[in-house]
Design an enzyme around this catalytic site. Structure first.
Site, short mmCIF file in Angstrom:
data_model
loop_
_atom_site.label_atom_id
_atom_site.label_comp_id
_atom_site.label_asym_id
_atom_site.label_seq_id
_atom_site.Cartn_x
_atom_site.Cartn_y
_atom_site.Cartn_z
N HIS A 1 18.92 -39.08 -22.32
CA HIS A 1 20.24 -38.72 -22.83
C HIS A 1 20.13 -37.67 -23.92
O HIS A 1 19.09 -37.51 -24.56
CB HIS A 1 20.98 -39.96 -23.35
CG HIS A 1 20.29 -40.62 -24.51
ND1 HIS A 1 20.37 -40.14 -25.79
CD2 HIS A 1 19.51 -41.73 -24.56
CE1 HIS A 1 19.67 -40.92 -26.60
NE2 HIS A 1 19.12 -41.89 -25.87
N GLU B 1 19.40 -50.16 -22.12
CA GLU B 1 18.57 -50.34 -23.31
C GLU B 1 18.66 -51.81 -23.72
O GLU B 1 19.63 -52.49 -23.40
CB GLU B 1 19.11 -49.44 -24.43
CG GLU B 1 18.36 -49.49 -25.72
CD GLU B 1 16.95 -48.95 -25.62
OE1 GLU B 1 16.01 -49.77 -25.66
OE2 GLU B 1 16.80 -47.74 -25.52
#
Length: 94
Positions: A9, A82
């Site tokens: 990201h 995550e």
């Protein structure tokens, strides 16, 4: 043989400050949006066959730039999320 691209990201304010995010919905900052746009532009000439993303906001946002440039839909893959960091959330790495 297929090629698999792993794209991290774009930058967030928490990345910039060194804060621990875990699975928190931290969005991309202006630099991160520029980074996502650049990778999307790069992939426009060679669009991927499929696009998978972590459900975490910053990853989804990055993937959406690629999807918009390539005409693909983002498939969320919960296994790519995550971890939750509990009491460490918002603390600084240093």
């Amino acid at each position: 043989m297929p090629t698999i691209l792993l794209i991290r990201h774009g930058e967030t304010d928490w990345n910039r400050s060194g804060q621990i995010m875990g699975d928190q919905p931290v969005p991309l900052n202006p630099t991160g949006r520029q980074q996502a746009a650049r990778v999307a532009s790069y992939l426009h000439a060679r669009p991927p066959a499929a696009l998978y993303s972590s459900p975490v906001a910053r990853a989804r946002e990055t993937a959406q730039y690629i999807a918009d440039a390539s005409g693909l839909l983002v498939t969320l893959a919960p296994g790519l999320t995550e971890i939750g960091v509990g009491a460490w959330r918002g603390r600084f790495w240093r």
